[in-house]
Structures are given as C-alpha cells and as structure tokens.
Design a protein around this motif. Structure first.
Motif, PDB file in Angstrom:
ATOM      1  N   GLU A 163       1.015  -1.156   0.259  1.00 34.28           N
ATOM      2  CA  GLU A 163      -0.038   0.020   0.261  1.00 34.28           C
ATOM      3  C   GLU A 163       0.816   1.575   0.516  1.00 34.28           C
ATOM      4  OE1 GLU A 163       0.166  -1.826   2.391  1.00 34.28           O
ATOM      5  OE2 GLU A 163       1.186  -0.156   4.051  1.00 34.28           O
ATOM      6  N   VAL A 164       1.713   1.405   0.783  1.00 34.76           N
ATOM      7  CA  VAL A 164       3.225   2.437  -0.068  1.00 34.76           C
ATOM      8  C   VAL A 164       3.806   2.412  -0.775  1.00 34.76           C
ATOM      9  CG1 VAL A 164       5.173   3.350   1.200  1.00 34.76           C
ATOM     10  CG2 VAL A 164       3.424   1.536   2.711  1.00 34.76           C
ATOM     11  N   PRO A 165       3.470   3.578  -1.539  1.00 32.59           N
ATOM     12  CA  PRO A 165       4.134   4.041  -3.033  1.00 32.59           C
ATOM     13  C   PRO A 165       5.386   3.899  -3.282  1.00 32.59           C
ATOM     14  CG  PRO A 165       2.130   5.797  -2.561  1.00 32.59           C
ATOM     15  CD  PRO A 165       2.360   5.020  -1.240  1.00 32.59           C
ATOM     16  N   MET A 166       5.823   3.301  -4.000  1.00 34.11           N
ATOM     17  CA  MET A 166       7.802   3.335  -4.697  1.00 34.11           C
ATOM     18  C   MET A 166       8.090   4.878  -3.970  1.00 34.11           C
ATOM     19  SD  MET A 166       8.795   0.530  -5.145  1.00 34.11           S
ATOM     20  CE  MET A 166       9.975   0.496  -5.707  1.00 34.11           C
ATOM     21  N   ARG A 167       7.639   5.946  -4.472  1.00 32.60           N
ATOM     22  CA  ARG A 167       8.187   7.249  -4.135  1.00 32.60           C
ATOM     23  C   ARG A 167       8.072   7.673  -3.002  1.00 32.60           C
ATOM     24  NH1 ARG A 167       3.641   8.070  -6.588  1.00 32.60           N
ATOM     25  NH2 ARG A 167       1.975   9.666  -5.441  1.00 32.60           N
ATOM     26  N   THR A 168       7.307   7.528  -2.211  1.00 34.20           N
ATOM     27  CA  THR A 168       7.441   7.395  -0.466  1.00 34.20           C
ATOM     28  C   THR A 168       8.695   6.647   0.085  1.00 34.20           C
ATOM     29  OG1 THR A 168       5.045   7.259  -0.864  1.00 34.20           O
ATOM     30  CG2 THR A 168       5.936   7.157   1.379  1.00 34.20           C
ATOM     31  N   ILE A 169       8.736   5.301  -0.664  1.00 36.37           N
ATOM     32  CA  ILE A 169       9.581   4.632  -0.098  1.00 36.37           C
ATOM     33  C   ILE A 169      10.965   4.836  -0.046  1.00 36.37           C
ATOM     34  CG2 ILE A 169      10.876   1.785   0.263  1.00 36.37           C
ATOM     35  CD1 ILE A 169       7.918   0.942  -0.513  1.00 36.37           C
ATOM     36  N   PHE A 170      11.233   5.280  -1.352  1.00 31.59           N
ATOM     37  CA  PHE A 170      12.992   5.748  -1.659  1.00 31.59           C
ATOM     38  C   PHE A 170      12.806   7.483  -1.335  1.00 31.59           C
ATOM     39  CE2 PHE A 170      12.528   3.527  -5.594  1.00 31.59           C
ATOM     40  CZ  PHE A 170      13.410   2.976  -5.357  1.00 31.59           C
ATOM     41  N   ARG A 171      11.945   7.730  -1.008  1.00 33.00           N
ATOM     42  CA  ARG A 171      11.562   9.474  -0.331  1.00 33.00           C
ATOM     43  C   ARG A 171      12.426   9.001   1.700  1.00 33.00           C
ATOM     44  NH1 ARG A 171       6.727  11.602  -0.940  1.00 33.00           N
ATOM     45  NH2 ARG A 171       5.920  11.108   1.306  1.00 33.00           N
ATOM     46  N   GLY A 172      11.728   8.182   1.816  1.00 26.01           N
ATOM     47  CA  GLY A 172      12.580   7.218   3.399  1.00 26.01           C
ATOM     48  C   GLY A 172      13.499   7.176   3.585  1.00 26.01           C
ATOM     49  N   ILE A 173      14.479   6.761   2.385  1.00 29.57           N
ATOM     50  CA  ILE A 173      15.376   6.279   2.101  1.00 29.57           C
ATOM     51  C   ILE A 173      16.630   7.586   2.791  1.00 29.57           C
ATOM     52  CG2 ILE A 173      15.110   3.673   1.486  1.00 29.57           C
ATOM     53  CD1 ILE A 173      16.931   6.013  -1.166  1.00 29.57           C
ATOM     54  N   TRP A 174      16.546   8.409   1.480  1.00 29.59           N
ATOM     55  CA  TRP A 174      17.223   9.008   1.870  1.00 29.59           C
ATOM     56  C   TRP A 174      18.413   9.411   3.393  1.00 29.59           C
ATOM     57  CZ3 TRP A 174      19.785   9.808  -2.205  1.00 29.59           C
ATOM     58  CH2 TRP A 174      18.977   9.696  -3.494  1.00 29.59           C
ATOM     59  N   PRO A 175      17.607  10.071   4.121  1.00 33.05           N
ATOM     60  CA  PRO A 175      18.296  10.201   5.810  1.00 33.05           C
ATOM     61  C   PRO A 175      19.367   8.670   5.651  1.00 33.05           C
ATOM     62  CG  PRO A 175      16.263  10.973   6.297  1.00 33.05           C
ATOM     63  CD  PRO A 175      15.640   9.828   4.815  1.00 33.05           C
ATOM     64  N   PHE A 176      18.581   7.312   5.684  1.00 29.98           N
ATOM     65  CA  PHE A 176      19.639   6.249   5.754  1.00 29.98           C
ATOM     66  C   PHE A 176      20.965   6.210   4.071  1.00 29.98           C
ATOM     67  CE2 PHE A 176      16.369   5.251   7.148  1.00 29.98           C
ATOM     68  CZ  PHE A 176      15.884   5.223   8.556  1.00 29.98           C
ATOM     69  N   TRP A 177      20.826   6.793   3.477  1.00 31.01           N
ATOM     70  CA  TRP A 177      21.677   6.740   2.760  1.00 31.01           C
ATOM     71  C   TRP A 177      22.674   8.115   2.708  1.00 31.01           C
ATOM     72  CZ3 TRP A 177      23.891   9.439  -0.979  1.00 31.01           C
ATOM     73  CH2 TRP A 177      24.090   9.104  -2.447  1.00 31.01           C
ATOM     74  N   PHE A 178      22.256   9.209   3.080  1.00 32.88           N
ATOM     75  CA  PHE A 178      23.423   9.651   4.032  1.00 32.88           C
ATOM     76  C   PHE A 178      24.484   9.300   5.163  1.00 32.88           C
ATOM     77  CE2 PHE A 178      20.748  13.336   1.332  1.00 32.88           C
ATOM     78  CZ  PHE A 178      21.848  13.421   0.246  1.00 32.88           C
ATOM     79  N   ALA A 179      23.504   8.879   5.751  1.00 33.58           N
ATOM     80  CA  ALA A 179      24.217   7.998   6.854  1.00 33.58           C
ATOM     81  C   ALA A 179      25.539   7.093   6.027  1.00 33.58           C
ATOM     82  CB  ALA A 179      23.391   7.041   7.667  1.00 33.58           C
TER      83      ALA A 179
END
Lengths: 451, 180
Positions: free
Chosen positions: A411-427
């Motif tokens: 039920e969660v759109p892909m773009r929402t998931i990708f938006r959520g990964i950025w803080p971790f990507w920068f970590a």
C-alpha cells in the motif's frame, strides 16, 4: 589487433548481453571463454605462430579454463562457508529469532520518539549477525516490524526506509555473503574481512539510529512514541534473545579468538541455530523443506556467479585492460583520495541499475588492480566497497531492498519508500567518509585478531 | 495447465522432479556438511585431539555435489541474477524475441560447459586426479557435475519452448517462509 581493443570489445559484449537479460554469470562465462580464445590466439599470432595453430592453442586454453574453473570453484574448501552461513541465516529466519530480537529492542527503546524505527534497525543489526543476506534481513524484519510501526501510526516513509536501510546491514555485519565473494575474488582472508566488518557495522547502526533521531526531531509526527514496557517485560525480552546472543557470540567470538576457522564457525553456527529452532519447536517439515530449498537457491546464485568471475577475470588479465584503466586513473591530477572518490562515485552510479553481487564481480578485476597499485589495504577497501554496494541496494530506481519492502507493504507507493531512504543513504555516506578518515575503524579488530 | 502459476503440465512435472532432487540431495548434503564439520572440530579435534582423517576430502566432494544440484534448481527458481531494468524500455515483442535469442545463446554455452566437464572427468581418470587424503578419484564428480549442468540445459530448453509458444517464463512458486 591490440589486446586492449579485444578487452574493450569483450566489455561491450558483456554489457550488451546484460542489457538483454542474459544471466550475469553466463554472460561472464561466455565473454570470458570467447575472449580468452581470441586474446590467446591474437597473442600467439603476434609472437609469429601460424594462424591455425594459434587458434588451436587459444581454444585449448579457453576450454581448459571453462571446466577447470567451474570444478575448481565447486571444490574450493573455503567456499563451504557459503552454504553453511546461508543455512544458518535461513534457519534463523524461520525459527522466530527475528521476532525475539525486535521485541527486545521494542521493549527497551520503543517508548522514545522514533523508537520503533530505531528498534527495527537494532533488530536488523542483530539479525545481520546471523544472516549474510540483506534481502533476508529486510524481508524477515519487515514482516515483523512494519505492522507494528503501522499500528503506532509511523509515517510510511520512516518505517519502510528503516526496514530497507536496516536490511542492508546484513551485507556488512558478519557473516556477509558480499564479503565472502569479495574475499574469494581478491584472495583475502574471510575471517579478517568478517572482523573488519564488525565495528563499521556497529557504527553504521548507530548512524542509522542517528538518522531516525534527526528525522523525528525535525518532524515529531513521523515517529510517535510507543507504550512503555514494564521492567518484567524488558527482562523477559532479554531472556528470549539470549540464544541468539549465544549463537552470535560463539561463531563470531570463535573466529576472533582463532578457536574456529570461518568454515568451522559456519558449521557450528548453522548447527546451533538448528538446535535453537528445534528447541523452539518452529521447525516442521514444511519449513525445513523451505530452508533447504532457499539455501540451495542462494548456493546456486553465488557459485555460478563466482564460476563466471573465475572464467572472466583471466580474460581481463590477458588483455591488460585493467592495467590500462589503472594507468589512466592514477595519471589524473586528483591524488589518491581523488581516485578513491572517483571509484566510489562510479560504484554509486553503477548501484543505481546493477545488482550488488553482479556489480562486485564485474568490477573487481579493475578495482583490484587499482587498489594493489595504490597499495590500499584490501581488507579496508573491501569494507568500503561493501558499504557502497549497500547504498546501491536502496538507491533508485532499482534498489533491491526497496522492492522487497514494497512487496511487504504494497500500500506504500515506491516514491514514498525512496523518499524515506535518503536519511539512511546519507548516513552511509558519512560512514564511508569516517572509514577514509579513520581506517582503524575497520582495521582495529582484524589487526588484533588471533589465529 | 496450472492456472495459478501459468505452468503447463509437463513443466510442473519437471519442476516437481527438480525440486525433489534438490531437496533430497541438498538436505542430505547440508546435513553431512554441518554435522561432519561440527563433530570433527568440536569433538574430534578440540576435545580428543584426533581429527577424522579425510574429513576435508569428504566435505569437498560433498560441496561439488551440492553445487552441481543447486545450479539447475537456480535456473528454475529464478536464482541466477539477471539485470532487468532495461526491459522497461523495450517493446513487448523486442523483449520476448531478445529473450529467445538469449536462450538460444545460453543453451549451446551451457551444453559446452557440460561437455567439457565430461572431458575433464575422463582426464581425471587418465591422470589419476584424486583427493589428497583418501585418494578418491575426481572422475565421478566431474561426471555428476556435467550431468547436472546438462539438466540446466534441459531447463533452458524448457524456457525456450515456453517463449516460442508465446507463454511468459513462469519460475517455480516462491518458497518464501513466514517468519515467527
């Protein structure tokens, strides 16, 4: 024809085949075999041999490499760690250990803002010490943690991002499938690489928790606090997690103290995990069948790709293309750190469309030559590579962990998931910077390891 | 025809056969690997200081069989990594026919690998290639690996038949297990 040109044609053919969905391992076998045939024939013709004899020589070398490398890989004693660590992870996955890990972390830190996301990441780190696969970590923990975070009304981007990023810890914290493949391809010690992954794995876990903390600090509504647990619940949750700590302690501790070799540790770890699963009564015939078949599937994936790499790498060495690329890169006026940054950027780019293990085996011939030329420590460099590959696992458009999370939370759109990964990507980017600035983060444990 | 998975009957029978072979050989192989290594290390070596002679040989040969059986299973269960991102940019017809071309390329390649493994098996007999401690000949293990690679060829042929019949490639049903 120059050898470098043959190498370039081989690389182009390889990428063409990959684009047309030829399996990566078979593409490497095909290009490696035909490439060796052409390069050898070309070399002998260059030395003055008659054409037909030169081609016959090339054919013999290529054919002997093909079956020789396939059997060599399948009978490599050190590669016993692959099926056994995969088995250990799969047994842990069906035994319910993942739920115990999450429950323990939930009880202790779930009552803070963003605590459930941090608990998910902590549990992923714990599960990563049992499983060498980022996918297995994301799937297993996602099924346990996502419903719980949904119940406490976590923002979907934070909950799915935490699972996708937390899952990547399976690739860094030993036992790690990626590290085993890197060790085999670069002729490094699996045990030393595993040890080198421990402290960066812990630091990255803390950085991920820091990313959650910053996220909820800026937007408190994204991660509401869960109900606090009682002291009894907390004690019980720790008690339930003891078998996991024992298995991890015995396998990792055994390798660190030199009591076990990696092969021995993998067998003992799989055996202990099997006993825990039996003791918990979670291993019926259906699950046992699934565990065996999933282990065999992963064994097929890894071994065929290693066979492909072992057929392909000699071709690349023969053409000298890797050496040419090293000369080009080291002649750039950017210094050693600049070259390292270029390599990392190339990996980040490749990670946006290539699968991690495929990227590793395809790039190793060049990257190894470069690391050797610049006298980089291959253990330290391996940890950096593993973290960059982890970034690829959550990078758009094909971050594989993101797809896994999507399958659990459709039920969660892909773009929402990708938006959520950025803080971790920068970590992760911060982690790489820390490793470059302080190599001791990775090298401390392997340098003090016994045996 | 299996309506649920889109697999024709003959493919379901092939899948069942491959799956059982993989489960039996894999189950026994993994058990031997884990139990023999654990027993040899913990009891025989660490406690009794008397490691089993030839344990390493048995483990190596066991691994050869395990890998040999796993490869065709990986072919049917979607275990062999492919890069699929470019598929989104292809027309349906191009995607299908390029896949046919790839299967046509893969079949002779894998068949040559099987043939070379059989040839190497004969060389192993001729030159007495054997394990270090128990001196077990590698010959039958080359042949076993060659036979399993031939099974992978059969699986690729099955894929090709499906594609030429206008059907999509339907891998085995997912074995994903619900965690506790």
């Amino acid at each position: 024809m120059s050898m470098s040109l043959i190498g370039v044609i081989g690389l182009l053919a390889l990428f063409g085949l990959l684009a047309l969905r030829f399996p990566v391992a078979l593409a490497m076998i095909l290009v490696g075999t035909l490439g060796t045939l052409c390069a050898q024939a070309n070399r002998f013709v260059g030395l003055g041999m008659a054409g037909d004899r030169a081609w016959a020589r090339g054919w013999n070398t290529a054919m002997s490499n093909l079956s020789g490398e396939a059997f060599e890989v399948a009978s490599n004693f050190n590669l016993l760690v692959i099926p056994m660590f995969v088995l250990m992870g799969n047994l842990a996955g069906v035994s319910g250990m993942s739920r115990d890990l999450f429950t323990a972390a939930h009880r202790w830190i779930g009552h803070f803002r963003g605590g459930l996301a941090s608990a998910t990441i902590s549990a992923c780190a714990g599960f990563a010490a049992l499983s060498g696969s980022s996918l297995a970590s994301a799937v297993t923990m996602g099924r346990v943690a996502l419903p719980e975070m949904k119940r406490f009304k976590y923002a979907p981007e934070l909950s799915t991002g935490a699972v996708a990023a937390g899952g990547t810890l399976g690739f860094l914290i030993p036992p790690s499938g990626g590290m085993i493949i890197y060790a085999v391809l670069t002729d490094q010690s699996v045990g030393r690489l595993f040890m080198a992954g421990i402290v960066p794995g812990i630091v990255l876990t803390l950085l991920f928790i820091g990313a959650v903390w910053i996220t909820v600090r800026l937007r408190p509504e994204k991660g509401p606090a869960a109900d606090p647990a009682t002291a009894t619940e907390r004690r019980r949750s720790i008690g339930a997690a003891v078998p996991i700590l024992l298995v991890v302690g015995i396998t990792i501790g055994g390798m660190y103290t030199g009591f076990f070799t990696p092969v021995e540790a993998s067998a003992v770890g799989a055996f202990l995990t099997f006993l825990v699963a039996l003791w918990r009564g979670s291993l019926d015939a259906r699950r046992l069948r699934a565990v065996v078949l999933q282990t065999m599937k992963a064994t097929a994936t890894v071994f065929l790709i290693i066979i492909g790499a072992f057929v392909f790498i000699p071709f690349m060495s023969l053409t000298g293309l890797a050496g040419d690329m090293v000369i080009f890169l080291t002649s750039l006026p950017i210094g050693e750190i600049g070259v390292l940054i270029v390599v990392i950027l190339i990996y980040m780019f490749l990670g946006t469309f290539l699968e991690g293990i495929a990227m590793l085996v395809l790039t190793i011939p060049v990257v190894m030559a470069l690391a050797t030329q610049l006298q980089w420590d291959l253990i330290w460099f391996g940890i950096i590579i593993v973290i960059v590959l982890e970034m690829g696992m959550i990078s758009p458009p094909v971050g594989i962990n993101v797809f896994v999370v999507k399958s659990i939370a459709p039920e969660v759109p892909m773009r929402t998931i990708f938006r959520g990964i950025w803080p971790f990507w920068f970590a992760m980017a911060v982690m790489i910077a820390l490793l470059v600035a302080f190599p001791g983060i990775a090298m401390f444990l392997p340098d003090t390891m016994l045996g | 025809m299996d309506a649920g998975s889109g697999r024709p009957g003959w493919l379901r029978r092939l899948d069942l056969w491959v799956e059982w072979l993989t489960f039996l050989v894999g189950g026994i192989g993994l058990a031997v690997m884990v139990l023999l290594t654990t027993w040899n290390v913990v009891v025989m070596r660490k406690l009794l200081n008397d490691p089993i002679v030839g344990a390493e040989d048995i483990l190596i040969l066991n691994l050869v069989i395990l890998v040999a059986v796993a490869i065709p299973y990986g072919g049917r269960s979607g275990g062999h990594i492919e890069i699929e991102i470019f598929e989104t940019w292809m027309s349906k017809a191009f995607a299908r026919w390029s896949l046919v071309a790839m299967k046509l390329l893969a079949i002779p390649l894998v068949a040559v690998l099987a043939w070379r493994l059989f040839m190497s098996g004969e060389s192993a007999r001729e030159f007495g290639e054997a394990t270090q401690q128990l001196l077990i000949s590698y010959e039958p293990f080359y042949f076993a690996m060659g036979a399993m690679i031939l099974l992978y060829v059969a699986i690729l042929v099955a894929d090709l038949i499906l594609l030429l019949a206008g059907r999509s490639l339907a891998p085995m049903p997912d074995l994903g297990e619900e965690p506790q």
